[in-house]
Design an enzyme around this catalytic site. Structure first.
Site, PDB file in Angstrom:
ATOM      1  N   ARG A  63       0.843  -1.142   0.085  1.00 39.60           N
ATOM      2  CA  ARG A  63      -0.114  -0.024  -0.018  1.00 39.60           C
ATOM      3  C   ARG A  63       0.788   1.307  -0.038  1.00 39.60           C
ATOM      4  NH1 ARG A  63      -5.559  -0.175   0.691  1.00 39.60           N
ATOM      5  NH2 ARG A  63      -5.649   1.935   0.525  1.00 39.60           N
ATOM      6  N   ARG A  78     -14.918 -13.293   1.943  1.00 43.77           N
ATOM      7  CA  ARG A  78     -13.749 -13.220   2.219  1.00 43.77           C
ATOM      8  C   ARG A  78     -13.231 -14.859   2.319  1.00 43.77           C
ATOM      9  NH1 ARG A  78     -11.301  -7.840   3.011  1.00 43.77           N
ATOM     10  NH2 ARG A  78     -12.689  -6.591   3.501  1.00 43.77           N
ATOM     11  N   GLN A  80     -11.582  -7.445   7.433  1.00 43.92           N
ATOM     12  CA  GLN A  80     -10.503  -8.286   6.942  1.00 43.92           C
ATOM     13  C   GLN A  80     -10.235  -9.155   8.344  1.00 43.92           C
ATOM     14  OE1 GLN A  80      -6.862  -6.294   5.571  1.00 43.92           O
ATOM     15  NE2 GLN A  80      -7.881  -5.762   3.848  1.00 43.92           N
ATOM     16  N   THR A 107     -28.492 -19.047  17.032  1.00 43.50           N
ATOM     17  CA  THR A 107     -28.586 -18.733  18.392  1.00 43.50           C
ATOM     18  C   THR A 107     -29.154 -17.459  18.703  1.00 43.50           C
ATOM     19  OG1 THR A 107     -27.148 -18.250  20.259  1.00 43.50           O
ATOM     20  CG2 THR A 107     -26.242 -17.427  18.023  1.00 43.50           C
ATOM     21  N   LYS A 113     -33.637 -18.245  17.173  1.00 40.71           N
ATOM     22  CA  LYS A 113     -34.179 -19.454  17.420  1.00 40.71           C
ATOM     23  C   LYS A 113     -35.732 -19.543  16.926  1.00 40.71           C
ATOM     24  CE  LYS A 113     -30.668 -20.847  20.721  1.00 40.71           C
ATOM     25  NZ  LYS A 113     -30.296 -21.552  21.850  1.00 40.71           N
ATOM     26  N   ASP A 117     -30.526 -28.204  21.902  1.00 36.73           N
ATOM     27  CA  ASP A 117     -30.231 -27.556  23.318  1.00 36.73           C
ATOM     28  C   ASP A 117     -31.154 -28.193  24.372  1.00 36.73           C
ATOM     29  OD1 ASP A 117     -28.912 -25.185  22.749  1.00 36.73           O
ATOM     30  OD2 ASP A 117     -30.655 -24.065  22.374  1.00 36.73           O
ATOM     31  N   MET A 125     -23.961 -15.276  35.758  1.00 34.22           N
ATOM     32  CA  MET A 125     -23.096 -15.536  34.440  1.00 34.22           C
ATOM     33  C   MET A 125     -22.006 -14.296  34.546  1.00 34.22           C
ATOM     34  SD  MET A 125     -24.834 -15.753  30.779  1.00 34.22           S
ATOM     35  CE  MET A 125     -25.124 -13.983  30.336  1.00 34.22           C
ATOM     36  N   TYR A 153     -22.238 -21.486  31.363  1.00 34.93           N
ATOM     37  CA  TYR A 153     -21.006 -22.085  31.358  1.00 34.93           C
ATOM     38  C   TYR A 153     -19.949 -21.031  31.487  1.00 34.93           C
ATOM     39  CZ  TYR A 153     -21.910 -20.570  26.303  1.00 34.93           C
ATOM     40  OH  TYR A 153     -22.169 -19.763  25.363  1.00 34.93           O
ATOM     41  N   GLN A 200     -24.654 -29.774  23.019  1.00 37.70           N
ATOM     42  CA  GLN A 200     -25.362 -29.382  21.903  1.00 37.70           C
ATOM     43  C   GLN A 200     -24.672 -29.329  20.525  1.00 37.70           C
ATOM     44  OE1 GLN A 200     -25.266 -26.168  20.353  1.00 37.70           O
ATOM     45  NE2 GLN A 200     -23.525 -25.595  21.550  1.00 37.70           N
TER      46      GLN A 200
HETATM   47  P1  NAP Z   1     -33.488 -15.201  28.632  1.00 31.89           P
HETATM   48  O1  NAP Z   1     -34.496 -15.857  27.851  1.00 31.89           O
HETATM   49  O2  NAP Z   1     -33.146 -13.795  28.664  1.00 31.89           O
HETATM   50  O3  NAP Z   1     -34.042 -15.493  30.160  1.00 31.89           O
HETATM   51  C1  NAP Z   1     -33.321 -14.963  31.289  1.00 31.89           C
HETATM   52  C2  NAP Z   1     -33.823 -15.568  32.667  1.00 31.89           C
HETATM   53  O4  NAP Z   1     -33.276 -15.274  33.410  1.00 31.89           O
HETATM   54  C3  NAP Z   1     -35.387 -14.978  32.884  1.00 31.89           C
HETATM   55  O5  NAP Z   1     -36.151 -16.039  33.240  1.00 31.89           O
HETATM   56  C4  NAP Z   1     -35.101 -13.843  33.809  1.00 31.89           C
HETATM   57  O6  NAP Z   1     -36.125 -13.487  34.665  1.00 31.89           O
HETATM   58  C5  NAP Z   1     -33.781 -14.333  34.618  1.00 31.89           C
HETATM   59  N1  NAP Z   1     -33.361 -13.319  35.176  1.00 31.89           N
HETATM   60  C6  NAP Z   1     -32.469 -12.484  34.614  1.00 31.89           C
HETATM   61  N2  NAP Z   1     -31.795 -11.531  35.604  1.00 31.89           N
HETATM   62  C7  NAP Z   1     -32.237 -11.998  36.787  1.00 31.89           C
HETATM   63  C8  NAP Z   1     -32.152 -11.435  38.091  1.00 31.89           C
HETATM   64  N3  NAP Z   1     -31.266 -10.559  38.186  1.00 31.89           N
HETATM   65  N4  NAP Z   1     -32.871 -12.248  39.115  1.00 31.89           N
HETATM   66  C9  NAP Z   1     -33.553 -13.421  38.726  1.00 31.89           C
HETATM   67  N5  NAP Z   1     -33.646 -13.473  37.600  1.00 31.89           N
HETATM   68  C10 NAP Z   1     -33.167 -13.199  36.418  1.00 31.89           C
HETATM   69  O7  NAP Z   1     -31.955 -15.877  28.556  1.00 31.89           O
HETATM   70  P2  NAP Z   1     -32.050 -17.680  28.152  1.00 31.89           P
HETATM   71  O8  NAP Z   1     -31.638 -17.761  26.612  1.00 31.89           O
HETATM   72  O9  NAP Z   1     -33.004 -18.143  28.656  1.00 31.89           O
HETATM   73  O10 NAP Z   1     -30.725 -17.956  28.960  1.00 31.89           O
HETATM   74  C11 NAP Z   1     -30.544 -17.984  30.350  1.00 31.89           C
HETATM   75  C12 NAP Z   1     -29.167 -18.501  30.743  1.00 31.89           C
HETATM   76  O11 NAP Z   1     -29.257 -19.998  30.137  1.00 31.89           O
HETATM   77  C13 NAP Z   1     -28.202 -17.966  30.288  1.00 31.89           C
HETATM   78  O12 NAP Z   1     -27.225 -17.655  31.367  1.00 31.89           O
HETATM   79  C14 NAP Z   1     -27.267 -18.787  29.388  1.00 31.89           C
HETATM   80  O13 NAP Z   1     -25.823 -18.838  29.983  1.00 31.89           O
HETATM   81  C15 NAP Z   1     -27.737 -20.251  29.894  1.00 31.89           C
HETATM   82  N6  NAP Z   1     -27.745 -21.072  28.410  1.00 31.89           N
HETATM   83  C16 NAP Z   1     -26.800 -22.185  28.384  1.00 31.89           C
HETATM   84  C17 NAP Z   1     -26.778 -22.893  27.260  1.00 31.89           C
HETATM   85  C18 NAP Z   1     -25.670 -23.907  27.377  1.00 31.89           C
HETATM   86  O14 NAP Z   1     -25.646 -24.550  26.234  1.00 31.89           O
HETATM   87  N7  NAP Z   1     -25.040 -24.265  28.544  1.00 31.89           N
HETATM   88  C19 NAP Z   1     -27.679 -22.740  26.327  1.00 31.89           C
HETATM   89  C20 NAP Z   1     -28.619 -21.708  26.411  1.00 31.89           C
HETATM   90  C21 NAP Z   1     -28.732 -20.920  27.584  1.00 31.89           C
HETATM   91  P3  NAP Z   1     -37.381 -12.459  34.175  1.00 31.89           P
HETATM   92  O15 NAP Z   1     -38.334 -13.320  33.495  1.00 31.89           O
HETATM   93  O16 NAP Z   1     -37.807 -11.939  35.585  1.00 31.89           O
HETATM   94  O17 NAP Z   1     -36.768 -11.462  33.503  1.00 31.89           O
END
Ligand code: NAP
Length: 522
Positions: free
Chosen positions: A55, A198, A223, A307, A311, A349, A439, A463, A491
């Protein structure tokens, strides 16, 4: 005459085999002085670049003939001279005649190619073959085919067409150009949305693709580095028959899935590449990209991981009739497989969660029947887990901060609900945390204040970190602990097996996750 004794320009000409030759991994050199640029060239060659782009416009002072010779003479790899003017996205602010003269000098000194902006008269250009380049930093031009058609009729040896991608479909438009190109072509979409153009350049026989020496030294957005191309995407093994896979999500840059699946393909000797694809939230965005993939069977696209937040969109696109019954009930899938009979959807899942739990308990899924399980959370993960547990006739109670969500989920799957208001204690034999509490980076947060003596198994789906505050508490209480790592690896393993019909290299995939988590912690 031995080749090593040839002057650089002769040697470069001898290496030149166009079209249809090897797709070059081209490293742009962006140093601001010739000495540093030459050093970059040596580094790029050691890293495995096939060519470098000098360049010249990045040099703080326009180079002399001697400096250009210094850059090109005995170059360890093919050299492409570029001196992009400021009005075409470059840094050269001098006069047009001076700019073209620098490129002519580079050609005379042995550069294999000179990159010249489209529209520059090149028929009287004796110095070296020309790459005629067209850039649009504003987006994908509406008249791409017309531009490509015009360029294919020019005297240049290579057409280069680059434009900014506003969505991943734009990357596919760049691949269309490679497929239909009548002469040696380099077509790419710039930016994160364009990355797949790319990486797949080699599969579709492009003249080359650009990869930077290291992050921060890119000459254009999107890139990848040479290291990422070679190690993560296995550039050297990509060919016309390479099957394409990827993960769709938003955001996607930090997804571990490309590292896990590419490592698994490499270990198992599967001719495939796995790419990250950022698709903005919204069913319409998802549908547009998937339709564009489906319209191009020649892409060789075989499967997709899906993801957050797509989903549910994935299930809608594939259609419930093309998914297993439980996935359809969950209303979400994380796996799409493109087969001769059309796309099919799976949700690995829920199978992953059940497998992680049962393996720790030393039982089969049928052994879950009648057991008392509290599921913490009512989001996407909880929904998959509750659906699977109730499918196996487990006695489930859904506990959530927002009680209405717990009630709605419980009603749908015929189980009980309860509020989750920390600090809490839950009376259940098995507890599965599906909230995001604990988390990274809030690693000290815990959804429970204490573990009841009745609880024997605690499974945290989180995790990162692998051992959450909840699992530490459970371990102290003498419970069997299950980490989200097992679910996450399961998964991915299930996806690999669905797509390839072969046993997945589980340990390799697990190690890759651990490696990525350790790197993220630094
Ligand atoms: P999501 O749809 O956003 O749901 C989050 C959940 O957490 C809701 O029930 C929420 O409650 C609750 N929550 C959040 N903050 C809170 C707090 N301060 N006190 C109490 N409850 C609280 O998320 P998601 O996709 O279900 O994922 C949730 C977790 O699953 C993630 O941390 C992720 O690491 C885990 N996960 C793991 C895998 C794996 O392969 N190991 C796969 C998928 C997900 P409200 O309804 O009251 O908001």
């Amino acid at each position: 005459m031995i080749c090593g004794c040839l002057p650089a320009n002769e040697r470069n000409r001898q290496n030149l085999t166009l079209p249809g030759d090897k797709c070059r991994l081209i490293c742009p050199l962006t140093a601001s002085d010739p000495l540093a640029m030459r050093r970059q060239m040596e580094q790029a060659a050691r890293a495995g670049a096939d060519a470098v782009e000098l360049r010249l416009d990045y040099l703080a002072i326009a180079p002399s003939e001697g400096e250009i010779e210094f850059l090109i003479k005995d170059a360890p790899v093919e050299t492409i001279a570029t001196c992009r003017p400021a009005n075409a996205g470059g840094k050269f602010t001098g006069g047009e005649n001076h700019r073209l003269e620098l490129l002519r000098i580079a050609g005379r000194q042995g550069a294999a190619f000179a990159d010249v902006e489209s529209g520059t008269p090149v028929s009287d250009w004796p110095a070296c073959p020309i790459i005629e380049s067209f850039h649009d930093f504003g987006g994908r031009p509406d008249n791409l085919d017309e531009i490509a058609g015009r360029m294919s009729g020019s005297a240049a040896a290579v057409s280069k067409i680059a434009f900014s991608a506003a969505e991943p479909r734009d990357a596919l438009a760049a691949l269309d150009l490679l497929r239909s190109g009548k002469k040696s072509t380099l077509a790419l979409a710039m930016g994160e949305h364009g990355q797949i153009s790319r990486i797949l350049a080699r599969k579709f026989g492009a003249f080359g693709t650009f990869a930077s020496l290291e992050s921060g030294l890119e000459s254009a957005p999107g890139q990848p580095t040479i290291g990422q191309m070679k190690e993560l995407y296995r550039w050297d093994s990509i060919g016309p028959a390479t099957a394409v896979f990827g993960v769709i999500g938003y955001p996607i840059a930090h997804s571990m899935s490309p590292a896990i699946h590419n490592a698994a393909f490499a270990h198992a000797g599967v001719d495939a590449v796995y790419l990250p694809i950022r698709v903005e939230p919204g069913g319409e965005n998802f549908r547009r990209f998937l339709d564009a993939v489906s319209e191009r069977p020649w892409l060789g696209w075989r499967g997709l991981s899906v993801t957050i937040p797509h989903k549910e969109n994935a299930l809608a696109w594939v259609g419930a009739a093309n998914c297993d019954e439980l996935s359809a009930r969950i209303g979400a899938i994380n796996t799409i497989t493109f087969g001769p009979a059309g796309p099919r959807g799976d949700n690995t899942d829920y199978t992953a969660a059940i497998a992680a739990l049962c393996s720790a308990m030393g039982i089969g899924p049928e052994g879950l029947a009648g057991r008392n399980v509290a599921v913490l959370g009512a989001g996407g993960a909880a929904r998959a887990v509750v659906a699977a547990l109730t499918h196996y006739k487990t006695d489930v109670v859904v506990c959530n901060r927002t009680l209405e969500r717990a009630e709605a989920l419980a009603e749908e799957f015929g189980c009980r609900s309860s509020p989750l208001s920390p600090p809490a204690r839950i009376e259940a034999r098995i507890i599965i945390n599906c909230t995001s509490v604990g988390m990274h980076p809030n690693v000290n947060a815990c959804p429970l204040a204490e573990i009841s003596p009745a609880t024997r198994v605690v499974f945290d789906t989180i995790y990162n970190p692998i051992e959450t505050a909840l699992l530490k508490l459970a371990r102290k209480a003498g419970c069997t602990c299950v980490s989200g790592l097992d679910m996450f690896v399961n998964q991915a393993v299930a996806q690999f097996e669905i797509w390839t019909g072969r046993k997945a290299p589980r340990e390799i995939m697990r190690q890759k996750v651990l490696e990525k988590l350790a790197a993220a912690d630094k």
